[in-house]
Motif scaffolding. Structure first.
Motif, short mmCIF file in Angstrom:
data_model
loop_
_atom_site.label_atom_id
_atom_site.label_comp_id
_atom_site.label_asym_id
_atom_site.label_seq_id
_atom_site.Cartn_x
_atom_site.Cartn_y
_atom_site.Cartn_z
N SER A 459 0.83 -1.20 0.00
CA SER A 459 0.00 0.00 0.00
C SER A 459 0.86 1.25 0.00
O SER A 459 1.81 1.37 0.78
CB SER A 459 -0.92 -0.01 1.22
N CYS A 460 0.54 2.19 -0.88
CA CYS A 460 1.30 3.44 -0.97
C CYS A 460 0.96 4.35 0.21
O CYS A 460 -0.17 4.32 0.73
CB CYS A 460 0.98 4.17 -2.27
N SER A 461 1.92 5.14 0.61
CA SER A 461 1.69 6.09 1.69
C SER A 461 0.68 7.14 1.26
O SER A 461 0.60 7.48 0.07
CB SER A 461 2.99 6.77 2.09
N PRO A 462 -0.10 7.68 2.19
CA PRO A 462 -1.00 8.78 1.85
C PRO A 462 -0.18 9.94 1.27
O PRO A 462 0.95 10.19 1.68
CB PRO A 462 -1.63 9.15 3.19
N GLY A 463 -0.76 10.64 0.32
CA GLY A 463 -0.07 11.76 -0.29
C GLY A 463 -0.60 12.05 -1.67
O GLY A 463 -1.64 11.54 -2.09
N ILE A 464 0.14 12.88 -2.40
CA ILE A 464 -0.25 13.30 -3.73
C ILE A 464 0.55 12.53 -4.76
O ILE A 464 1.77 12.39 -4.64
CB ILE A 464 -0.03 14.81 -3.91
N TYR A 465 -0.12 12.02 -5.78
CA TYR A 465 0.51 11.27 -6.85
C TYR A 465 0.08 11.84 -8.20
O TYR A 465 -0.87 12.63 -8.29
CB TYR A 465 0.15 9.78 -6.76
N GLN A 466 0.78 11.44 -9.23
CA GLN A 466 0.43 11.84 -10.60
C GLN A 466 0.13 10.60 -11.42
O GLN A 466 0.91 9.65 -11.44
CB GLN A 466 1.60 12.61 -11.24
N ALA A 467 -1.02 10.61 -12.09
CA ALA A 467 -1.38 9.54 -13.01
C ALA A 467 -1.22 10.07 -14.43
O ALA A 467 -1.80 11.10 -14.78
CB ALA A 467 -2.82 9.09 -12.77
N SER A 468 -0.41 9.39 -15.23
CA SER A 468 -0.16 9.82 -16.61
C SER A 468 -0.71 8.78 -17.57
O SER A 468 -0.37 7.59 -17.47
CB SER A 468 1.34 10.01 -16.85
N LEU A 469 -1.55 9.23 -18.49
CA LEU A 469 -2.10 8.36 -19.54
C LEU A 469 -1.36 8.67 -20.83
O LEU A 469 -1.24 9.84 -21.23
CB LEU A 469 -3.60 8.60 -19.70
N ASN A 476 -0.23 12.72 -24.31
CA ASN A 476 -0.12 12.47 -22.88
C ASN A 476 -1.10 13.33 -22.11
O ASN A 476 -1.31 14.49 -22.44
CB ASN A 476 1.30 12.77 -22.39
N TYR A 477 -1.65 12.74 -21.07
CA TYR A 477 -2.57 13.45 -20.20
C TYR A 477 -2.22 13.07 -18.77
O TYR A 477 -1.98 11.90 -18.47
CB TYR A 477 -4.03 13.09 -20.52
N SER A 478 -2.19 14.06 -17.89
CA SER A 478 -1.81 13.81 -16.49
C SER A 478 -2.82 14.45 -15.56
O SER A 478 -3.36 15.52 -15.84
CB SER A 478 -0.42 14.38 -16.20
N ILE A 479 -3.08 13.76 -14.46
CA ILE A 479 -3.95 14.29 -13.42
C ILE A 479 -3.30 14.04 -12.07
O ILE A 479 -2.55 13.08 -11.90
CB ILE A 479 -5.37 13.67 -13.45
#
Length: 485
Positions: A459-469, A476-479
């Motif tokens: 399990s990843c630590s709580p926080g902010i991540y980036q999802a790139s399609l 490319n699209y990132s959120i």
């Protein structure tokens, strides 16, 4: 009294007037003098990374501390806030240290008797605490990680002069333990890195200098492993260089007076053992390095900062511990005495950019530069926002819900025609977390679930991540996505 107030307000005015945008492009900014360290994170959770700069104290301006440049609009920055700290700032960091998803800022506070680790919680400059380190030996390197596997991020730091490294364990509710110190013998630490090296969920510590040592974290204490002796290294990183699921150790010899740079890679063989691969040597000499993925192939690339201040050199990872031909990235020299770098995604096009700060104690045209990455090996002065739009009968949408999420989130996208699609999760420093999808999809609406785990199933630590399609044809699209407790 009135005269003192006048001088105070004059100094404050000069500080803010000292921040101007460079005349040449959106990538150059003039900050108050003494800028020394730099970091990037989404401090206001608006979906783009902001810049945090650590300033050394300067007797001319009688100011030093932390300044924040807000990213608004995307790729264009303005001074947002600042905090005075009578100290130098060799490292500036952010981490999520409490249950609020807003990143916290970590810096150094000095009162001429002892040094403190300062924390600005939740991007609130009125919510600041100082953790006493009970030393005045010079804290030079700061990093973070979950050393005791309690789900909370701890603060780790080291001192070259004091020949030690220490930990402030995060006890929750914004409370930290007294410092726990570990002293090294026979050498002076020149850098520190933290990461899980044996996949047990506990982050380990690597110290380099004349020796390079790994301190494996266990519930019973630390187990030290010497992986190199009597070979000076002045920088260390932890990264899974070959994507085999085990973090490797990278060290570098790069000093101002040495014309050749040497990168050492210690391959993680498992079972708390490492093999020293053949050193990677090149010219010119360098003094800093950074490991991140610049071309979204999931392989960590390596950037070096050149000694002559002409710019940076990037070696792209070809896989199987092979680095490809070098690429020079030019950065103007304004006669500065020192530089520092950080790489992160700054214009939401899905590719990591390069931030450079210049240390000098006079005003210059620009002491902070951003070079924006188009993903094709080009680094330029202007943001490349949302990189490419797909020509179709409707606007392409890539989104996830819920966001923020606790245990799982759904990625949604629609295709007009069959295409190969990959969705990759990164942390905000460009480190590869996992790949959620990588296959050919039919036309129509698609939903993919991510359960918040990394490629090892942890399990990843709580926080902010980036999802790139990524779509065939380099669209490319990132959120930004937020994982909560």
């Amino acid at each position: 009294m009135k005269r003192h107030l006048f001088i105070f307000f004059l100094l404050i005015s000069l500080f803010f007037l000292g921040f101007t945008q460079g005349d040449t492009s959106k990538s150059q900014y003039t900050l108050p003098i003494g800028a020394y360290s730099v970091w990037a994170d989404d401090l206001d959770l608006d979906g783009d990374n902001d810049i945090i700069v650590g300033h050394n104290y300067d007797s001319q301006t009688q100011w030093g501390g932390v300044s924040v440049l807000k990213n608004n609009p995307i790729g264009n920055f303005s001074l947002s806030d600042s905090l005075f700290s009578y100290a130098w700032q060799p490292e500036i960091q952010t981490a999520q240290l409490n249950q609020n998803p807003i990143p916290d800022i970590i810096y150094i506070k000095d009162n001429s008797v002892t040094e403190f680790i300062g924390i600005i919680f939740d991007f609130d400059f009125t919510d600041t605490v100082y953790l006493d380190t009970y030393t005045y030996d010079g804290i030079e390197y700061i990093t973070t990680g979950d050393i005791d596997n309690n789900g909370l991020t701890d603060i780790v730091y080291s001192s070259n002069q004091g020949q030690f490294w220490g930990i402030l364990f995060n006890l929750g509710d914004e409370i930290f333990s007294q410092p726990e110190y570990h002293y090294v013998t026979g050498y002076y630490p020149t850098d520190i890195a933290v990461g899980d090296l044996n996949n047990d969920g506990r982050d380990d510590v690597v110290i380099c200098g004349q020796n390079t040592e790994v301190y494996f974290s266990y519930a019973s204490g630390f187990q030290c492993l010497l992986i190199e002796q009597n070979y000076p290294r002045n920088g260390v990183k932890i990264s899974d260089l070959n994507l085999d699921g085990m973090n490797d150790v990278l060290t570098v010899v790069g000093l101002d007076y040495i014309p050749t740079s040497i990168l050492a890679v210690f391959k993680n063989e498992g079972n708390n053992s490492f093999s020293h691969l053949p050193d990677f040597s090149f010219q010119p000499g360098t003094n800093r390095f950074f490991v991140t993925d610049f071309n979204n192939d999931s392989l960590p690339d390596v950037l070096f900062q050149k000694n002559d201040f002409s710019g940076h050199i990037i070696f792209y990872n070809q896989g199987n511990f092979q680095l490809g031909d070098s690429q020079h990235v030019s950065v103007p020299d304004y006669g500065e005495g020192w530089r520092n770098i950080h790489c992160a995604e700054m214009d939401n096009n899905g590719y990591n950019d390069i931030i450079t700060v210049r240390t000098i104690y006079t005003q210059i045209p620009s002491n902070l530069d951003i070079l924006f990455n188009d993903g094709n090996g080009n680094f330029g002065p202007d943001p490349i926002v949302n990189i490419i739009e797909i020509t179709s009968s409707h606007e392409f949408t890539f989104r996830n819900f819920p966001n923020p999420f606790h245990h799982e989130t759904i990625f949604e996208f629609r295709l007009d025609e069959p295409q190969h699609v990959s969705i990759t999760i990164y942390d905000l420093h460009g480190q590869h977390i996992c790949q959620v999808a990588n296959k050919h999809f039919t036309n129509g609406l698609h939903r993919i679930c991510w359960n918040g785990t990394n490629r090892l199933g942890t399990s990843c630590s709580p926080g902010i991540y980036q999802a790139s399609l990524h779509l065939m044809g380099s669209e490319n699209y990132s959120i930004k996505i937020i994982k909560q407790y």
